[in-house]
Enzyme design. Structure first.
Site, PDB file in Angstrom:
ATOM      1  N   ASP A 250       0.878  -1.157   0.000  1.00 18.04           N
ATOM      2  CA  ASP A 250       0.000   0.000   0.000  1.00 18.04           C
ATOM      3  C   ASP A 250       0.925   1.219   0.000  1.00 18.04           C
ATOM      4  O   ASP A 250       2.135   1.089   0.180  1.00 18.04           O
ATOM      5  CB  ASP A 250      -0.927  -0.018   1.231  1.00 18.04           C
ATOM      6  CG  ASP A 250      -2.124   0.908   1.030  1.00 18.04           C
ATOM      7  OD1 ASP A 250      -2.045   1.822   0.175  1.00 18.04           O
ATOM      8  OD2 ASP A 250      -3.141   0.735   1.731  1.00 18.04           O
TER       9      ASP A 250
HETATM   10  C1  BGC Z   1      -4.965   3.321   0.331  1.00 13.96           C
HETATM   11  C2  BGC Z   1      -5.035   2.430  -0.887  1.00 13.96           C
HETATM   12  C3  BGC Z   1      -4.869   3.259  -2.126  1.00 13.96           C
HETATM   13  C4  BGC Z   1      -3.541   3.985  -2.045  1.00 13.96           C
HETATM   14  C5  BGC Z   1      -3.233   4.848  -3.250  1.00 13.96           C
HETATM   15  C6  BGC Z   1      -3.728   4.210   0.313  1.00 13.96           C
HETATM   16  O1  BGC Z   1      -3.821   5.191   1.294  1.00 13.96           O
HETATM   17  O2  BGC Z   1      -4.988   2.552   1.487  1.00 13.96           O
HETATM   18  O3  BGC Z   1      -6.252   1.733  -0.897  1.00 13.96           O
HETATM   19  O4  BGC Z   1      -4.972   2.469  -3.268  1.00 13.96           O
HETATM   20  O5  BGC Z   1      -3.570   4.835  -0.907  1.00 13.96           O
HETATM   21  O6  BGC Z   1      -4.023   5.980  -3.273  1.00 13.96           O
END
Ligand code: BGC
Length: 714
Positions: A250
């Site tokens: 993530d």
């Molecule tokens: C989230 C993800 C997301 C990523 C990119 C993170 O904060 O948990 O689900 O895809 O950011 O924006």
């Protein structure tokens, strides 16, 4: 094997061999620097390619229910493009509430086409974490408390999306079931809960859906970060599920170079360091290889995973690739269908709904959610929708010529949300009497009052959890006063996670839960209220009377202590808890009414006794006995009353959404593998479908069972 099967087998083997040969050739031509450049972001959402070998830069984008607007390469601000408005679908809980995998498929196709049009290679979704607590800020983005329902939806979504030459990223692997302390909490659960509840959605996504990438969660699992967790990432994902795609972090969830490299992480994204060369999987990885801490074969394996995703999505053959489309009428129709089929009719005393707009002279439209747009909220899943129709707009546009619309705001969104700052959610009980008085006046002057309440993305959001399950901003008082002024009051709940309804169910005749409805929200809700569309959604989670009923809260193990949370409710998540413990929820899992009626009968199985490798064929007939076209979701639950371990009283094993004209009857068959009746036996470290009696129960919620059939397993 039949001749045709042999041919197919040879063909597939040939294709795979050619693909692997191509990957090996490319890997052998790369320098270590080039290899490593493929394993970390070179900006917020892009990863470098290797130009001299014809490997392009690749692009990732959020998110689960639409293609997110373009973000600057080096900071989080939007790039301000004028051509990145997109189709916005209702988020995850709404999709699951439709109980219709065809809609998940339809959505996958649209998202794939729009992602390709925007030249994206990986779309960061679906989000499939289990809804464990009603408070999780991201419940709206996820789907359900039930792993079977999640699996059916996720597999359809993934297959469709990837058929458009875009990879999904199934997230968040694993146990990201709360946003509170999500980047530091350490999650513990039994092996059985892991296998029966938290893994099946991911297993189905990889093994049936063929998901090409998976996103590791922020949190720790049994002491190790999910992005460097030997057990999750090597043992389960790679070895047991046979995952051959890319495991990415993530955004900003990488914590090490050597450990992450050795445990199976492929791609580092979002790390909070300006110099991309300093990221864990950049220069430090090169150094780790040079110092002999990470074998080059491990890097090669990661590069091979990346190339495999590129080949499968035709990234290396741009000319053969899906070109994509954006914002077509078909895409908007799909968004409408998804909103229309998601709505759950919770209560309809005296058949107040549907409203006969040809006979009504005036309606009061009350509530902040009558005019609020929601697509552009919730953080990473927010969408710059091409347009978003609000309920008030749609009601005015569809009925305003003949029906007087008296609008009153009713309550005010008092909070201003800031990421990571829960204080924005205060105001649960604040009552604004001036707004209530205006609403009461509008209600008195109208034939019918419709209150659009619920939550907004100050509550249903990434990065923080809700503080409680209340209807905020004094809505209970508003509803009470409006209902006193006009008994013909309908409450429409717009929310993506459970809210307490105990204070309003006995005050108003009708409650319709329409979720966040995406860009077509208003059109769908107006058509549901008028009866042009018959509600056919069912709750994808249990709606508790109060938070204290809910398992994690009843046992006091949310959000954990000292940054550790132990899932003591074990396998008893959602309705498994309520049904096993005999706790009466406000509305059960799987529940939802219709404007028509159905009768279900003739429930039978093809045999009464089965071997462990067999499949149970279940049959029933269903008839639409009412006066309008509609759909019923028939659900098959199984219980195992004599088992050596505690089993949930009911577990969903099959369902079918059946559409019927008035008077029409259909015979429906559902299949359940005997193997799927098994529990995870910790003593054997294996699935175990014990011999003995099982009860199959057919119903239209976990609490409304029409018929039962006993079978035995030899
Ligand atoms: C989230 C993800 C997301 C990523 C990119 C993170 O904060 O948990 O689900 O895809 O950011 O924006």
């Amino acid at each position: 094997m039949k001749f045709r099967n042999i041919l197919f087998f040879l063909l597939i083997t040939g294709v795979v061999n050619a693909q692997e040969a191509k990957i090996n050739t490319l890997v052998s031509q790369m320098t270590l620097q080039e290899k490593v450049s493929l394993l970390h972001g070179n900006s917020k959402f892009y990863v470098s390619g290797v130009k001299r070998l014809g490997i392009p830069e690749w692009a990732l984008s959020d998110g689960p229910h639409g293609v997110r607007a373009e973000i600057n390469r080096d900071d989080w601000a939007y790039a301000g493009w004028t051509n990145d408005s997109a189709t916005c679908f209702p988020p995850g809980t709404a999709l699951a509430a439709s109980w219709n995998p065809k809609l998940a498929y339809e959505r996958g196709l649209v998202l794939g086409e729009e992602a390709r049009y925007r030249k994206k290679d990986i779309l960061l979704g679906p989000g499939i974490n289990i809804i464990r607590s009603p408070l999780c800020g991201r419940n709206f983005e996820y789907m359900s408390e039930d792993p079977f329902l999640i699996s059916k939806m996720a597999v359809a979504y993934i297959r469709a999306l990837q058929s458009k030459d875009v990879a999904v990223s199934v997230k968040h692997w694993l146990a990201n079931n709360q946003e509170e302390h999500r980047d530091s909490v350490d999650v513990y659960m039994s092996e059985r809960a892991l296998r029966e509840i938290y893994l099946p959605g991911f297993k189905a996504s990889v093994m049936e859906g063929g998901a090409l990438t998976v996103m590791a969660a922020y949190n720790k699992f049994r002491g190790d970060w999910c992005s460097e967790n030997e057990y999750l990432d090597r043992q389960i994902l790679r070895k047991e599920f046979g995952f051959k795609g890319v495991l990415m972090t993530d955004w900003s969830a990488a914590h090490s170079t050597v450990k992450a490299a050795l445990t199976g992480l492929d791609l580092e994204m979002g790390t909070d360091k300006k110099d991309y060369n300093e990221w864990y999987f950049a220069d430090p990885l090169i150094r780790a290889v040079e110092e002999g801490k990470v074998p080059v074969s491990v890097v090669d394996e990661k590069v091979a995973n990346v190339l495999r995703v590129m080949i499968k999505t035709k990234m290396l053959e741009e000319e053969k690739r899906e070109k994509g489309k954006m914002n077509t009428p078909e895409h908007q129709r799909a968004a409408y269908n998804s909103a229309a089929e998601a709505a759950v009719l919770l209560q309809n005393n005296g058949n107040l709904l549907p409203l006969h707009f040809d006979k009504i002279k005036s309606i009061a439209v009350i509530g902040d959610n009558a005019t609020r747009k929601h697509c552009n909220g919730g953080l990473s899943s927010e969408i710059k929708a091409l347009y978003e129709i609000t309920p008030l707009q749609a009601l005015q546009q569809k009925f305003g010529a003949t029906v007087k619309v008296n609008y009153a705001q009713g309550y005010e969104k008092q909070s201003s949300f800031k990421e990571g700052n829960n204080s924005g959610q205060s105001g649960s009980g604040k009552v604004d009497w001036k707004l209530i008085d205006e609403a009461v006046k509008a209600a008195k002057e109208s034939d019918v009052a419709i209150i659009f309440g619920g939550l907004n993305h100050d509550f249903d959001t990434e990065s923080s959890d809700k503080q409680n399950m209340d209807l905020p901003y004094g809505q209970e008082v508003l509803i009470r006063e409006v209902a006193k002024a006009n008994p013909h009051t309908v409450v429409v709940i717009i929310a993506g996670s459970p809210v307490e309804l105990a204070g309003i169910v006995y005050r108003v005749p009708s409650i319709l839960w329409t979720w966040y409805g995406g860009m077509e929200a208003g059109n769908a809700v107006a058509d549901l209220l008028s009866g042009k569309v018959n509600p056919s959604g069912k709750l994808p989670f249990t709606l508790p009377v109060s938070l204290a009923q809910s398992p994690a809260h009843a046992l006091g193990n949310y959000p954990g202590r000292d940054l550790k949370v132990n899932y003591e409710e074990d396998i008893l998540v959602g309705y498994r808890w309520f049904d096993t413990k005999g706790i009466q929820p406000q509305f059960p899992f799987g529940y939802g009414l219709s404007y028509t009626h159905f009768s279900v009968g003739g429930f039978s199985t093809d045999k009464s006794s089965y071997g462990k490798g067999e499949t149970i064929r279940v049959k029933f007939t269903i008839r639409n006995t009412g006066g309008s076209y509609g759909a019923e979701v028939v659900q098959l639950y199984v219980s195992d009353p004599e088992c050596s371990v505690l089993r949930p009283k009911k577990e969903l094993k099959a369902f079918e959404k059946v559409f019927l004209n008035p008077g029409e009857t259909k015979t429906v068959e559902m299949l359940v593998k005997v193997a799927d009746l098994a529990f995870y036996d910790e003593s054997k470290k294996a699935w175990n479908a014990e011999a003995g009696e099982y009860i199959l129960q057919l119903g239209n919620s976990s609490r409304d069972i029409f018929q039962k059939v006993k079978i035995s397993v030899e």
